[in-house]
Design an enzyme around this catalytic site. Structure first.
Site, PDB file in Angstrom:
ATOM      1  CB  SER A  12      -0.936   0.013   1.216  1.00 17.10           C
ATOM      2  OG  SER A  12      -0.193   0.172   2.420  1.00 17.10           O
ATOM      3  NE  ARG A  37       1.107   0.728   8.782  1.00 17.56           N
ATOM      4  CZ  ARG A  37       0.510   1.404   7.820  1.00 17.56           C
ATOM      5  NH1 ARG A  37       0.762   1.116   6.562  1.00 17.56           N
ATOM      6  NH2 ARG A  37      -0.344   2.374   8.100  1.00 17.56           N
ATOM      7  N   GLY A  99      14.900  -4.244  -2.200  1.00 16.75           N
ATOM      8  CA  GLY A  99      15.329  -2.873  -2.440  1.00 16.75           C
ATOM      9  C   GLY A  99      15.291  -2.029  -1.186  1.00 16.75           C
ATOM     10  CB  THR A 100      14.672  -2.973   2.352  1.00 20.19           C
ATOM     11  OG1 THR A 100      13.395  -3.550   2.052  1.00 20.19           O
ATOM     12  CG2 THR A 100      14.624  -2.304   3.715  1.00 20.19           C
ATOM     13  CB  THR A 101      17.873   1.807   1.910  1.00 21.44           C
ATOM     14  OG1 THR A 101      16.804   2.688   2.313  1.00 21.44           O
ATOM     15  CG2 THR A 101      17.865   1.679   0.388  1.00 21.44           C
ATOM     16  CB  SER A 123      20.403  -3.496  -5.661  1.00 15.98           C
ATOM     17  OG  SER A 123      21.012  -2.294  -6.110  1.00 15.98           O
ATOM     18  CG  ASN A 125      18.830   3.252  -7.190  1.00 16.88           C
ATOM     19  OD1 ASN A 125      18.293   2.877  -8.230  1.00 16.88           O
ATOM     20  ND2 ASN A 125      18.713   4.492  -6.746  1.00 16.88           N
ATOM     21  CG  HIS A 156      16.182  10.554  -1.240  1.00 17.49           C
ATOM     22  ND1 HIS A 156      17.563  10.583  -1.248  1.00 17.49           N
ATOM     23  CD2 HIS A 156      15.820   9.526  -2.048  1.00 17.49           C
ATOM     24  CE1 HIS A 156      18.015   9.607  -2.023  1.00 17.49           C
ATOM     25  NE2 HIS A 156      16.978   8.954  -2.522  1.00 17.49           N
ATOM     26  CE  LYS A 160      16.607   7.443   1.404  1.00 12.05           C
ATOM     27  NZ  LYS A 160      16.014   6.092   1.352  1.00 12.05           N
TER      28      LYS A 160
END
EC number: 1.17.1.8
Length: 268
Positions: A12, A37, A99-101, A123, A125, A156, A160
């Site tokens: 979502s 979640r 793609g989580t940071t 990664s 990105n 960003h 973020k």
């Protein structure tokens, strides 16, 4: 090639919705699950409702059910959530595109270890353009290793939660490795007060947060009498979603292994 049965984590959210749209548009992919979640007000809604489409896939917080029905899970969430999803993926032999940071080094080690059992791409990105930029930085860093100060500036959107961005850190790691160092040895994160003269061996990081900036990254090589800037700007999240699908297609040919986008794009 048979259709890839793909589930989306964080379905979502901004990135999750972009991923769902990309999967629905892909001729070789089927939306097999949409994970949200626990406690989300959107649980039970059709995953395509934001597009005005009925997919027959409802938003759920049941990771076991999602992994039982999918062959691939694309995850752009948060580290703690991704690691919980990783455990389920290991139990169900589901391939992962992450793609989580914001992962810590011990958490990254968990991802690498999982590659011994399942196939996953991790990664910071997924953009093709960003990953080509990494190759440019590798080349530039070797040429400008002496006599040039290196600064990484990223910007960003206001929502973020981690800084510097995963992409900025990936850029720093690429530059450090190209010059025979580790990022921990040379990174300086922000500056404040009386800092003294700049240490020429460092890589500086500056983070900007504001508005709806999708993601801007500039690496500055500042010498005497000249400076070189290598910049990548994302106008939308479409490039991330398309890169994630490309990563999933890459994993179709692997039963296990830990990969990144350099592997996916054949840039090694």
């Amino acid at each position: 090639m048979s259709s890839m049965k793909i589930a989306i984590a964080g379905a979502s959210g901004r990135m999750g919705r972009m991923l769902i749209e990309a999967v629905l548009a892909a001729p070789d992919a089927t939306l097999a699950g949409a994970l949200d979640r626990t406690g989300s007000s959107q649980l039970g809604q059709d995953a395509g409702a934001f597009l005005g489409k009925q997919t027959g896939v409802a938003l759920t917080d049941d990771i076991e059910r999602v992994c039982a029905e999918a062959d691939y899970l694309i995850d752009f969430t948060r580290p703690e959530g991704t690691l919980a999803h990783l455990d389920a993926a290991l139990r169900h032999d589901v391939k992962l595109v992450i793609g989580t940071t914001g992962f810590s080094e011990p958490q990254k080690a968990q991802l690498r270890a999982a590659g011994g059992k399942i196939a996953l791409v991790f990664s910071a990105n997924m953009s093709v353009g960003v990953n080509v930029t990494m190759k440019l930085l590798e080349f530039a860093a070797k040429q400008f290793a002496q006599g040039y100060d290196i600064e990484i500036i990223e910007a960003h959107h206001r929502h973020k939660v981690d800084a510097p961005s995963g992409t900025a850190l990936m850029m720093g790691e690429t530059i450090a490795a190209a010059t025979g160092r580790t990022l921990d040895d040379c990174a300086v994160y922000g500056r404040h007060g009386v800092t003294g003269e700049r240490d020429p061996s460092t890589i500086g990081f500056s983070a900007i947060r504001g508005g709806d900036i999708v993601g801007d990254h500039t690496v500055l090589f500042a010498g005497i009498g000249e400076r070189i800037e290598i910049t990548h700007k994302s106008a939308s999240r479409v490039s991330y979603a398309q890169g994630a699908l490309r990563a999933a297609r890459f994993l179709a040919g692997h039963q296990a292994g830990f990969f990144d986008m350099q592997d996916v794009l054949g840039l090694r």
